[in-house]
Design an enzyme around this catalytic site. Structure first.
Site, short mmCIF file in Angstrom:
data_model
loop_
_atom_site.label_atom_id
_atom_site.label_comp_id
_atom_site.label_asym_id
_atom_site.label_seq_id
_atom_site.Cartn_x
_atom_site.Cartn_y
_atom_site.Cartn_z
N GLY A 285 -17.93 -31.66 -30.70
CA GLY A 285 -19.12 -31.53 -31.40
C GLY A 285 -20.29 -30.75 -31.11
O GLY A 285 -19.83 -29.60 -30.49
N CYS A 286 -21.45 -31.18 -31.08
CA CYS A 286 -22.55 -30.37 -30.59
C CYS A 286 -22.22 -29.83 -29.27
O CYS A 286 -22.12 -30.74 -28.33
CB CYS A 286 -23.97 -31.14 -30.81
SG CYS A 286 -25.21 -30.27 -29.73
#
Length: 221
Positions: free
Chosen positions: A40-41
């Site tokens: 993800g991020c």
């Protein structure tokens, strides 16, 4: 002439010291290994793993796509096929690849194939990237172990390593930056904005829901 006679041994000493330093740096680099993960991020993955003893550095970037030298804007539009990823450089005498993989699976939602938490789309998919059969075997073992512990199907793929492109400088160490930026929460220092983003995105809440006390980085907000 006397000055030159004095300088010669000094210069030789400096040269020898410099050679020793360079040799030490080369030896240190040779003992480091890398592990590339998409969770993800990349700000969050970088923040998590830079807190691990034995991790030398964690670099935010892009991998797994089909364009050369992609930009953040291009990757974010979903046209390049890249993952937001982090290249973790670590000292295997202090922390093992197996331990890092165990931490990784327990720091994400590996049951989500559509992104991570509030960040949706292919850019934010999870993955483990491997470079050889030994790394693949370790990743498969870690995945099976996590799946058995979780009791749910893990959809995080194990993929062959591809070119890793370092992200723009402003993404590196974003979580501890001091630059004043404007956010939907108002003007904030970068580190404070990162904390608000992470909390609002629900990353730690979901990880704790899935993994409980096994979550290595999540904090109960």
């Amino acid at each position: 002439m006397q000055i030159f006679k004095t300088l010669k041994p000094v210069a030789l000493t400096v040269f020898m010291l410099l050679a020793l330093v360079l040799r030490g740096q080369e030896a240190e680099a040779q003992t480091q290994e890398t592990l590339t993960l998409a969770g993800g991020c990349f700000w969050c993955v970088e923040s998590d793993f830079e807190s691990v003893p034995g991790v030398v550095d964690a670099i935010s970037g892009y991998t797994g796509g089909h364009t050369v030298n992609p930009t953040y804007s291009e990757v974010g539009k979903g046209n390049t096929g890249h993952f937001e990823a982090v290249e973790i450089r670590f000292d295997p005498s202090r922390v093992s690849r197996a331990d890092l993989l165990d931490m990784f699976f327990r720091s994400i939602d590996p049951t989500d194939a559509g992104g991570q938490f509030c960040d949706r789309g292919e850019t934010y998919r999870t993955a483990v990237f491997v470079s050889n059969p030994g790394e693949k075997a370790l990743a498969e073992k870690a995945l099976a172990k996590a799946e058995a512990e979780l009791g749910q199907k893990i959809v995080t793929p194990i993929l062959n390593a591809d070119t890793f492109y370092r992200a723009e400088d402003y993404h590196q160490d974003y979580y501890k930056g001091s630059k004043l930026i404007f956010t939907r929460f108002g003007p904030k220092r970068q580190a404070a904005a990162y904390k608000r983003y992470r909390q609002a995105c629900g990353r730690d809440t979901r990880v704790l829901q899935l993994w409980g006390n096994a979550a290595p980085f999540a904090q109960d907000h």
